[in-house]
Design a protein around this motif. Structure first.
Motif, PDB file in Angstrom:
ATOM      1  N   ALA A 155      52.487  -1.005 -15.267  1.00 16.48           N
ATOM      2  CA  ALA A 155      51.331  -0.265 -14.764  1.00 16.48           C
ATOM      3  C   ALA A 155      50.571  -1.103 -13.750  1.00 16.48           C
ATOM      4  CB  ALA A 155      50.405   0.127 -15.919  1.00 16.48           C
ATOM      5  N   ILE A 156      49.989  -0.417 -12.789  1.00 13.88           N
ATOM      6  CA  ILE A 156      49.076  -1.039 -11.830  1.00 13.88           C
ATOM      7  C   ILE A 156      47.870  -0.116 -11.723  1.00 13.88           C
ATOM      8  CG2 ILE A 156      50.292   0.015  -9.863  1.00 13.88           C
ATOM      9  CD1 ILE A 156      49.469  -2.485  -8.204  1.00 13.88           C
ATOM     10  N   ALA A 157      46.676  -0.700 -11.743  1.00 10.89           N
ATOM     11  CA  ALA A 157      45.451   0.095 -11.677  1.00 10.89           C
ATOM     12  C   ALA A 157      44.409  -0.650 -10.855  1.00 10.89           C
ATOM     13  CB  ALA A 157      44.914   0.383 -13.079  1.00 10.89           C
ATOM     14  N   THR A 200      38.460  -4.811  -8.750  1.00  9.45           N
ATOM     15  CA  THR A 200      39.178  -5.098  -9.981  1.00  9.45           C
ATOM     16  C   THR A 200      40.539  -4.431  -9.881  1.00  9.45           C
ATOM     17  OG1 THR A 200      37.129  -5.171 -11.281  1.00  9.45           O
ATOM     18  CG2 THR A 200      39.197  -4.929 -12.498  1.00  9.45           C
ATOM     19  N   ILE A 201      41.589  -5.230  -9.864  1.00  5.96           N
ATOM     20  CA  ILE A 201      42.958  -4.730  -9.772  1.00  5.96           C
ATOM     21  C   ILE A 201      43.769  -5.407 -10.862  1.00  5.96           C
ATOM     22  CG2 ILE A 201      45.031  -4.553  -8.336  1.00  5.96           C
ATOM     23  CD1 ILE A 201      43.123  -4.787  -5.869  1.00  5.96           C
ATOM     24  N   VAL A 202      44.543  -4.630 -11.603  1.00  5.38           N
ATOM     25  CA  VAL A 202      45.333  -5.194 -12.700  1.00  5.38           C
ATOM     26  C   VAL A 202      46.775  -4.701 -12.635  1.00  5.38           C
ATOM     27  CG1 VAL A 202      43.308  -5.327 -14.192  1.00  5.38           C
ATOM     28  CG2 VAL A 202      44.810  -3.370 -14.388  1.00  5.38           C
ATOM     29  N   VAL A 203      47.666  -5.542 -13.151  1.00  7.78           N
ATOM     30  CA  VAL A 203      49.058  -5.157 -13.387  1.00  7.78           C
ATOM     31  C   VAL A 203      49.387  -5.524 -14.827  1.00  7.78           C
ATOM     32  CG1 VAL A 203      49.966  -5.236 -11.023  1.00  7.78           C
ATOM     33  CG2 VAL A 203      49.821  -7.349 -12.342  1.00  7.78           C
ATOM     34  N   VAL A 204      50.138  -4.649 -15.491  1.00  3.12           N
ATOM     35  CA  VAL A 204      50.470  -4.854 -16.903  1.00  3.12           C
ATOM     36  C   VAL A 204      51.930  -4.479 -17.110  1.00  3.12           C
ATOM     37  CG1 VAL A 204      49.959  -4.237 -19.302  1.00  3.12           C
ATOM     38  CG2 VAL A 204      48.110  -4.262 -17.604  1.00  3.12           C
ATOM     39  N   ARG A 205      52.591  -5.261 -17.965  1.00  2.00           N
ATOM     40  CA  ARG A 205      53.973  -4.986 -18.351  1.00  2.00           C
ATOM     41  C   ARG A 205      54.066  -5.042 -19.868  1.00  2.00           C
ATOM     42  NH1 ARG A 205      59.097  -7.770 -15.526  1.00  2.00           N
ATOM     43  NH2 ARG A 205      60.691  -6.566 -16.590  1.00  2.00           N
ATOM     44  N   LYS A 206      54.581  -3.961 -20.470  1.00  2.00           N
ATOM     45  CA  LYS A 206      54.692  -3.930 -21.920  1.00  2.00           C
ATOM     46  C   LYS A 206      55.695  -2.855 -22.345  1.00  2.00           C
ATOM     47  CE  LYS A 206      52.044  -3.374 -26.180  1.00  2.00           C
ATOM     48  NZ  LYS A 206      50.745  -3.009 -26.770  1.00  2.00           N
TER      49      LYS A 206
END
Length: 197
Positions: free
Chosen positions: A14-16, A3-9
């Motif tokens: 963020a990358i986790a 499970t790999i995620v990238v978020v922009r806000k």
């Protein structure tokens, strides 16, 4: 299997990623047994993570470092970098590019997400490159992660908090994902393409 995620806000990126390595259908390697359990690596001001064979990790790190010029600052630049990288993956690292017989292009056999001050991006096996304005996830736990982030995105949570929530959801429900997670945050230098000012 991951499970790999990238978020922009709100000016934060963020990358986790989770930390489990899975071998076939019946064996896992947890972080406590793996001193190199982080699935995220840093290259300059870029953070990258890969979904696919565990063999891709060291290969991609070495291949990218070996390029004379690389640019991960935009969708077009990332495409050009991975286009130059593909022959090196075949010639130097012995990549087997075959997938389906009717595929229009050779496969690089990996999905990659990139987080850097310019945005969050995804690179798919035939070097398709996407820029994401809010969030994305890859790996076997991606659907759980995307659902969690979707439900929480409009809350006061930061990009880092949202990324962590996504990975936790993936680890809760996906057999091939486990905590602890690795999480990196950075400031966004630009607004995503198509965003209102």
């Amino acid at each position: 299997m991951t499970t790999i995620v990238v978020v922009r806000k709100a000016g934060e990126i963020a990358i986790a990623a989770d930390s489990q390595t899975t071998f076939g259908d019946d064996q896992k390697l947890l972080a406590a047994y793996d001193p190199y359990h982080s699935k995220i690596f840093r290259l300059g001001d870029n953070y990258l993570a890969i979904s696919g064979s565990a063999a891709h990790d060291l290969v991609l790190q070495q291949a990218l470092r070996g390029l004379k010029s690389r640019d991960l600052s935009s969708r077009a630049a990332i495409f050009e970098t991975f286009r130059k990288l593909h022959p090196k993956l075949k010639e130097t690292f012995f990549l087997r590019p075959e997938e389906e017989e009717d595929d229009p292009y050779e496969s690089s056999q990996m999905m990659v997400v990139i987080a850097n001050p310019h945005g969050i991006f995804g690179v798919y096996p035939m070097r398709e490159v996407y820029e994401f304005s809010r969030y994305w996830a890859i790996g076997s736990g991606r659907k759980f992660a995307m659902g969690a982030i979707h439900a929480l995105y409009d809350s006061p949570l930061s990009a880092g908090d949202l990324a962590a929530a996504g990975v936790r959801a993936g680890c809760e429900f996906d057999l091939a994902s486990s905590l602890p997670m690795t999480l990196h945050t950075l400031a966004s230098a630009t607004e995503p393409q198509g965003s209102a000012a």
